[in-house]
Design an enzyme around this catalytic site. Structure first.
Site, PDB file in Angstrom:
ATOM      1  N   ASP A   1       0.808  -1.217   0.000  1.00  0.00           N
ATOM      2  CA  ASP A   1       0.000   0.000   0.000  1.00  0.00           C
ATOM      3  C   ASP A   1       0.843   1.270   0.000  1.00  0.00           C
ATOM      4  O   ASP A   1       2.036   1.240   0.248  1.00  0.00           O
ATOM      5  CB  ASP A   1      -0.860   0.024   1.267  1.00  0.00           C
ATOM      6  CG  ASP A   1      -2.103  -0.832   1.103  1.00  0.00           C
ATOM      7  OD1 ASP A   1      -2.356  -1.287  -0.022  1.00  0.00           O
ATOM      8  OD2 ASP A   1      -2.799  -1.040   2.109  1.00  0.00           O
TER       9      ASP A   1
ATOM     10  N   LYS B   1      -3.736   3.431  -2.425  1.00  0.00           N
ATOM     11  CA  LYS B   1      -4.864   4.367  -2.581  1.00  0.00           C
ATOM     12  C   LYS B   1      -4.441   5.635  -1.871  1.00  0.00           C
ATOM     13  O   LYS B   1      -4.268   5.647  -0.665  1.00  0.00           O
ATOM     14  CB  LYS B   1      -6.121   3.820  -1.904  1.00  0.00           C
ATOM     15  CG  LYS B   1      -6.672   2.596  -2.572  1.00  0.00           C
ATOM     16  CD  LYS B   1      -7.900   2.069  -1.843  1.00  0.00           C
ATOM     17  CE  LYS B   1      -7.557   0.848  -1.053  1.00  0.00           C
ATOM     18  NZ  LYS B   1      -8.646   0.242  -0.308  1.00  0.00           N
TER      19      LYS B   1
ATOM     20  N   MET C   1      -7.300   9.431   9.338  1.00  0.00           N
ATOM     21  CA  MET C   1      -7.900   9.916   8.087  1.00  0.00           C
ATOM     22  C   MET C   1      -8.812  11.120   8.334  1.00  0.00           C
ATOM     23  O   MET C   1      -9.841  11.265   7.675  1.00  0.00           O
ATOM     24  CB  MET C   1      -8.731   8.796   7.414  1.00  0.00           C
ATOM     25  CG  MET C   1      -7.952   7.526   7.164  1.00  0.00           C
ATOM     26  SD  MET C   1      -9.013   6.144   6.663  1.00  0.00           S
ATOM     27  CE  MET C   1      -9.780   5.681   8.211  1.00  0.00           C
TER      28      MET C   1
HETATM   29  N1  SAH Z   1      -3.683   0.522   9.195  1.00  0.00           N
HETATM   30  C1  SAH Z   1      -3.125   1.821   9.437  1.00  0.00           C
HETATM   31  C2  SAH Z   1      -4.126   2.937   9.233  1.00  0.00           C
HETATM   32  C3  SAH Z   1      -4.653   3.050   7.834  1.00  0.00           C
HETATM   33  S1  SAH Z   1      -5.765   4.379   7.641  1.00  0.00           S
HETATM   34  C4  SAH Z   1      -2.542   1.865  10.852  1.00  0.00           C
HETATM   35  O1  SAH Z   1      -2.750   0.947  11.623  1.00  0.00           O
HETATM   36  O2  SAH Z   1      -1.840   2.834  11.180  1.00  0.00           O
HETATM   37  C5  SAH Z   1      -4.684   5.638   7.061  1.00  0.00           C
HETATM   38  C6  SAH Z   1      -4.555   6.728   8.098  1.00  0.00           C
HETATM   39  O3  SAH Z   1      -3.650   6.317   9.103  1.00  0.00           O
HETATM   40  C7  SAH Z   1      -3.956   8.005   7.574  1.00  0.00           C
HETATM   41  O4  SAH Z   1      -4.951   8.803   6.954  1.00  0.00           O
HETATM   42  C8  SAH Z   1      -3.470   8.637   8.851  1.00  0.00           C
HETATM   43  O5  SAH Z   1      -4.510   9.211   9.578  1.00  0.00           O
HETATM   44  C9  SAH Z   1      -2.984   7.436   9.618  1.00  0.00           C
HETATM   45  N2  SAH Z   1      -1.541   7.218   9.454  1.00  0.00           N
HETATM   46  C10 SAH Z   1      -0.948   6.100   9.032  1.00  0.00           C
HETATM   47  N3  SAH Z   1       0.395   6.241   9.026  1.00  0.00           N
HETATM   48  C11 SAH Z   1       0.639   7.484   9.477  1.00  0.00           C
HETATM   49  C12 SAH Z   1       1.826   8.225   9.714  1.00  0.00           C
HETATM   50  N4  SAH Z   1       3.037   7.718   9.490  1.00  0.00           N
HETATM   51  N5  SAH Z   1       1.704   9.475  10.204  1.00  0.00           N
HETATM   52  C13 SAH Z   1       0.497  10.008  10.443  1.00  0.00           C
HETATM   53  N6  SAH Z   1      -0.644   9.361  10.219  1.00  0.00           N
HETATM   54  C14 SAH Z   1      -0.586   8.108   9.755  1.00  0.00           C
END
Ligand code: SAH
Length: 508
Positions: free
Chosen positions: A36, A58, A173
């Site tokens: 991803d 995405k 998000m």
């Molecule tokens: N499965 C992922 C989340 C996916 S949804 C997890 O467990 O972290 C995607 C959202 O995750 C982004 O829009 C943001 O809000 C957050 N996110 C993921 N990685 C990030 C990062 N390195 N810094 C800030 N926000 C992050």
């Protein structure tokens, strides 16, 4: 048919070292990796060389594949009887649609395992100096989607309960909806003075954190684009004391490493450990010499030499690689003394379990001669120098003047690398790069060639140049690159130190 397996793996939040050991093993054994947008691509370096890498990211509205196409792809690949690793940002089951993918695999009787990852809500506040729970502040912590459509009649989030019922709130998000989220929280009883942090690209060298309160954060974070996470709660205050990551000495600095790809990592790792963002821009590639016969002849007559003198780690590796290719081993070097120009070259020799007999305190050719004089006669002795095609003639000439017999031969050649990042000059002009580093004269020459001689002057003033030693500095200045960061000790650690000193002196 081979047994198929799908691993749904959490890659962690961004810092590639935050993946689990099990997750990394799944990358190493995968035949196909489907990954991803939020996955740090550095992790893919651990894949098998022939593994198929498929990007299905995405990013905002731009989807390479829709979710049901991704599901189909997973099933289709798995049915080929191979190991498929589905790599997702953070944890696969936290807002990552991992649950949906697992259900599709189950429906299609594809065996799967799920490897947890460190999710953004835990890792990114940490890297911004915020513990998500703390006895004196809160005992509850919630993970909430910020992606809800605000125009929906029925919210699936019970704002009344969430606003006051949970201490630390994290919104995934939620950047676009930040005005709606903060409004709901205040409307349902959370104080407008509650501290809020918005963290973008957390745990990476590009991390950016904005701090405010429920009623100021929308304005303060207006420039922040996804991916970012929002943290609401009193724990945000602890950042003043616990901000360990963004306060590292090179945090916020982007540094270009121009060494060959094979040699870049040690240097890049040291810079990253101090917090720098490193762009690898290899200007050099190491290749076999055009004519290998002279090297072969020297190896076959190795006992006619008293000294083997190495002036670079590439010289060491090229020499030994050829020695082994010709069916010899280190026993053939018995009785021959070895000299290394500096500590890195010495380490390179030690890798082959050989002790070095002479190593000068200063790492330039001039100093090699001085040191050799101390330990040997030179007069009447014979020296083999396996070096680069473009090595300076000073050392062999000097040894000959002193009565030595010298075989100076080409053990490897350096060729100009294909430019990796074609936009580097633009990035420099835009102020996105702070320092360009040079670790040899040829890195300077090739850098100038790749960027284009006529473009070099336009970069001056936008970036600082750092050099490993006086010869490299001289080459840079001859070619119109003003060097302001100079290593005092002519080694990679010496160069790292000079960079550290230069950045602390500028920021006071
Ligand atoms: N499965 C992922 C989340 C996916 S949804 C997890 O467990 O972290 C995607 C959202 O995750 C982004 O829009 C943001 O809000 C957050 N996110 C993921 N990685 C990030 C990062 N390195 N810094 C800030 N926000 C992050």
């Amino acid at each position: 048919m081979k047994r198929s397996m799908v691993y749904l793996v959490g890659a962690g939040p961004g810092d590639p070292r935050l993946i689990t050991i099990k997750g990394l093993e799944c990358i190493k054994k995968a035949d196909v990796i489907i990954y991803d947008y939020l996955v740090n691509v550095d992790l893919l370096k651990a894949a098998k060389p022939d593994a198929e890498l498929i990007y299905v990211g995405k990013q905002g509205g731009a989807h390479t594949l829709e979710q049901d196409e991704i599901n189909e792809l997973l099933v289709k690949k798995a049915q080929e009887g191979i190991v498929v690793t589905r790599l997702k940002g953070g944890d696969p089951y936290v807002f990552g649609r991992g649950g949906e993918e697992a259900l599709v695999l189950r429906e299609n009787q594809v065996p799967f395992e799920v490897v947890p990852g460190i999710t953004a809500a835990i890792a990114t506040p940490n890297y911004a100096g915020i513990p998500v729970t703390h006895r004196n502040y809160t005992s509850t912590f919630g993970l909430i989607t910020g992606h809800e459509d605000p125009t929906k009649d029925e919210s699936s989030i019970d704002w009344a309960k969430v606003s006051t019922g949970i201490g630390t709130l994290t919104f995934y998000m939620g950047i676009k909806n930040l005005p709606y989220i903060t409004e709901q929280l205040m409307k349902h009883g959370r104080s407008k003075d509650t501290p809020v942090a918005v963290i973008r690209w957390g745990t990476t060298a590009q991390q950016k954190t904005v701090i405010g309160t429920l009623d100021t954060i929308v304005e303060k974070a207006r420039h922040i684009r996804p991916p970012a996470i929002t943290i609401v709660g009193e724990v945000v205050k602890l950042r003043d004391q616990l901000n360990w990551f963004e306060t590292r000495p090179l945090f916020g600095k982007t540094i270009v490493v121009t060494r060959s790809r094979e040699q870049a990592s040690e240097f890049a790792d040291q810079l990253s450990e101090y917090g720098a963002r490193v762009i690898e821009f290899p200007t050099i590639e190491i290749a076999k010499p055009d004519a290998i016969q002279p090297l072969d002849d020297a190896i076959n007559n190795i006992h006619s030499y008293h000294w083997l003198v190495f002036t670079s780690i590439n010289g060491v590796d090229s020499f030994f690689q050829r020695l082994f290719e010709l069916g010899n081993d280190i026993r053939d070097l018995k009785g021959i003394k070895l000299c290394a120009i500096g500590p890195a070259t010495e380490e390179g020799i030690k890798k082959y379990h050989i002790r070095v007999d002479c190593r000068p305190p200063k790492f330039v050719a001039e100093s090699v001669v001085e040191e050799l004089k101390k330990v040997t006669a030179i007069q009447g002795e014979s020296f083999l120098l396996p070096r680069a095609d473009i090595a300076r003639s000073f050392l062999p000439e000097e040894l000959r003047k002193l009565g030595g017999t010298v075989t100076d031969l080409v053990a490897y050649k350096t060729v100009m690398a294909q430019p990796g990042d074609t936009n580097l000059a633009e990035k420099i002009k835009n102020g996105e790069v702070h320092i360009v580093t040079f670790t040899s004269s040829s890195t300077v020459r090739n850098f100038v060639q790749i960027i284009g001689e006529k473009n070099i002057a336009s970069l001056n003033g936008h970036v600082r140049y750092a050099s490993i030693g006086p010869i490299t500095t001289e080459t840079a200045e001859e070619l119109g690159l003003p060097v302001t960061i100079k290593a005092k000790e002519y080694t990679i650690p010496g160069l790292v130190n000079a960079i550290l000193e230069s950045t602390t002196s500028v920021s006071g």
